[in-house]
Design a protein around this motif. Structure first.
Motif, PDB file in Angstrom:
ATOM      1  N   ALA A 306       9.980  -1.482   2.065  1.00  0.00           N
ATOM      2  CA  ALA A 306       8.861  -0.584   2.335  1.00  0.00           C
ATOM      3  C   ALA A 306       7.545  -1.341   2.451  1.00  0.00           C
ATOM      4  N   THR A 307       7.471  -2.542   1.845  1.00  0.00           N
ATOM      5  CA  THR A 307       6.226  -3.321   1.952  1.00  0.00           C
ATOM      6  C   THR A 307       5.909  -3.653   3.407  1.00  0.00           C
ATOM      7  N   ARG A 308       6.947  -3.680   4.245  1.00  0.00           N
ATOM      8  CA  ARG A 308       6.732  -3.988   5.654  1.00  0.00           C
ATOM      9  C   ARG A 308       6.544  -2.720   6.498  1.00  0.00           C
ATOM     10  N   ILE A 309       7.285  -1.653   6.133  1.00  0.00           N
ATOM     11  CA  ILE A 309       7.295  -0.465   6.989  1.00  0.00           C
ATOM     12  C   ILE A 309       6.128   0.483   6.695  1.00  0.00           C
ATOM     13  N   HIS A 310       5.777   0.587   5.415  1.00  0.00           N
ATOM     14  CA  HIS A 310       4.810   1.606   5.007  1.00  0.00           C
ATOM     15  C   HIS A 310       3.380   1.093   5.255  1.00  0.00           C
ATOM     16  N   PRO A 311       2.628   1.731   6.161  1.00  0.00           N
ATOM     17  CA  PRO A 311       1.300   1.199   6.511  1.00  0.00           C
ATOM     18  C   PRO A 311       0.363   1.142   5.300  1.00  0.00           C
ATOM     19  N   GLN A 312       0.487   2.110   4.389  1.00  0.00           N
ATOM     20  CA  GLN A 312      -0.409   2.072   3.231  1.00  0.00           C
ATOM     21  C   GLN A 312      -0.030   0.935   2.290  1.00  0.00           C
ATOM     22  N   ALA A 313       1.274   0.695   2.129  1.00  0.00           N
ATOM     23  CA  ALA A 313       1.696  -0.420   1.275  1.00  0.00           C
ATOM     24  C   ALA A 313       1.149  -1.730   1.839  1.00  0.00           C
TER      25      ALA A 313
END
Ligand code: MEV
Length: 401
Positions: A306-313
């Motif tokens: 998710a660190t790569r996919i989630h724009p907020q992360a």
């Protein structure tokens, strides 16, 4: 079903209004739909920034995703106290994670154990055929451990350097890859092949010297040490002590798209390794200041998942400005220590409720039906009158109306 069909179905089945179904309509719904299954939208959490953190002489603004009032303020406050004596000094181990392979029904367990060690090099080489990118960055399977769990159960540990990734995927792939080889070598049956979240080789450490005057005097230091002794000697208190540490850590882990269940599992299993114990430690230096430290498994990544996919992360990592997973682990450990110090200070002096309730007053006003535009005003009156409850919030609101 498509996203729209799911939403329509849920709306009908649960009898939701247009307004209620619209709550799930976040900006990231389409991305969420690619991340997990049966998505109907997104679930939003408050995202705040903890301030004042000086760690290894660098300033950090720490994004925290958390629903609980006063956690971010408490961490920022403790970080401010830590700054007086130079902030936090932190260190993270190399990112070595552990994959487990369970073996049963061997001809002879002693023979199997030694045979695995004899074939160590081959097993490592085979594991390292899985992920060339990891190898390119200097990671990969580095070593093997064999543990006898019972008279008929052997466990092989693959020790894998995950570099800047959390590593679960890489490790799980490797453990599955070497399955057949291990079966041949041990002449047994291979059952589970999976990462261990007790990330014993991937810990983060941090300490800070909390100035006795900034804490409120020697008396406060004494009381914090007594609070610590309570956690050391009583598991009921220790659970809450460690929960307070995780308030900070989980919020950062969530904000950066990391796996908070893995971090929780690692933290508590590590705390329980020799009988459940606090993850922090406190003592006094020669001048009577309080020295706090923390040691905690910290399997975090800044790439992949998710660190790569989630724009907020991704953006939260940009705010945090860390260059490696190790640096993120150092920040997380320091944040956990700050959170714990803040809780112990409040608990051993005025109690947690005054500050907590003041910060929580807005939530109470909103729960009482006060519109968000005037919730601050209602909260202010409740705090001033030292009556923070729903009934009083309603009464004030009626008055304002
Ligand atoms: C509340 O979320 C956390 C505390 O209970 C932690 C503690 O008791 O140390 C305040």
């Amino acid at each position: 079903m498509s996203l729209d069909e799911r939403r329509k179905t849920i709306k009908e089945l649960a009898n939701l209004t247009d307004e209620e179904i619209a709550y799930y309509d976040g900006n990231l719904t389409n991305i969420a739909d690619k991340m997990v299954e049966n998505v109907i939208g997104t679930y939003e959490m408050p995202l705040g920034i903890a301030t004042n953190f000086l760690i290894n002489r660098n300033d950090y603004l720490i994004p925290m995703a958390i629903e609980e009032a006063s956690v971010i303020a408490a961490a920022s406050n403790a970080a401010k106290i830590a700054r007086v004596k130079g902030g936090f000094t932190a260190y993270a181990d190399e990112p070595i994670m552990l994959g487990q392979i369970q073996i049963i029904n061997m001809d002879n367990i002693e023979v199997a154990q030694i045979e695995i060690l004899r074939h160590k090099k081959e097993i490592i080489e085979l594991a390292n055929t899985c992920d060339q990118t990891l190898i390119k960055f200097g990671g990969g399977c580095k070593d093997i451990e064999v543990r006898k769990i019972s008279d008929d159960m052997l466990v092989v540990h693959l020790l894998v350097d995950c570099r800047d990734a959390m590593g679960a995927n890489a490790i799980n792939t490797m453990t599955e890859k070497v399955k057949e080889k291990i079966k041949d070598i041990t002449k047994g049956d291979v059952l589970l092949k999976i990462i261990s979240n007790l990330a014993i080789y991937r810990k983060a450490y941090s300490y800070a010297i909390f100035d006795k005057e900034a804490l409120g005097g020697e008396d406060v230091v004494d009381k914090i040490l007594m609070a610590y002794e309570f956690a050391e000697s009583d598991i009921f208190r220790c659970a809450t002590h460690n929960k307070g540490i995780m308030n900070g850590i989980d919020a950062l882990i969530m904000a950066t798209g990391n796996d908070f269940r893995a971090i929780e599992a690692g933290a508590h299993s590590y705390a329980a390794l020799n009988g459940y114990a606090p993850l922090t430690h406190y003592s006094r230096d020669k001048d009577g200041n309080l020295v706090g430290s923390i040691e905690i498994p910290m399997a975090v990544g800044i790439i992949g998942g998710a660190t790569r996919i989630h724009p907020q992360a991704k953006t939260n990592l940009k705010i945090l400005n860390v260059k490696s997973a190790g640096e993120l682990a150092e920040v997380a450990a320091s944040l956990g220590l700050a959170q714990n110090l803040a809780a112990l200070k409040a608990l051993s002096t005025e109690g947690i409720q005054r500050g907590h309730m003041e910060l929580h007053a807005r939530n109470i006003a909103i729960s009482a039906g006060v519109p968000s535009e005037i919730a601050d005003k209602v909260a202010e009156i409740m705090i001033k009158d030292k009556k923070i409850n729903m009934e009083y919030a309603k009464e004030i609101f009626e008055g304002i109306k």
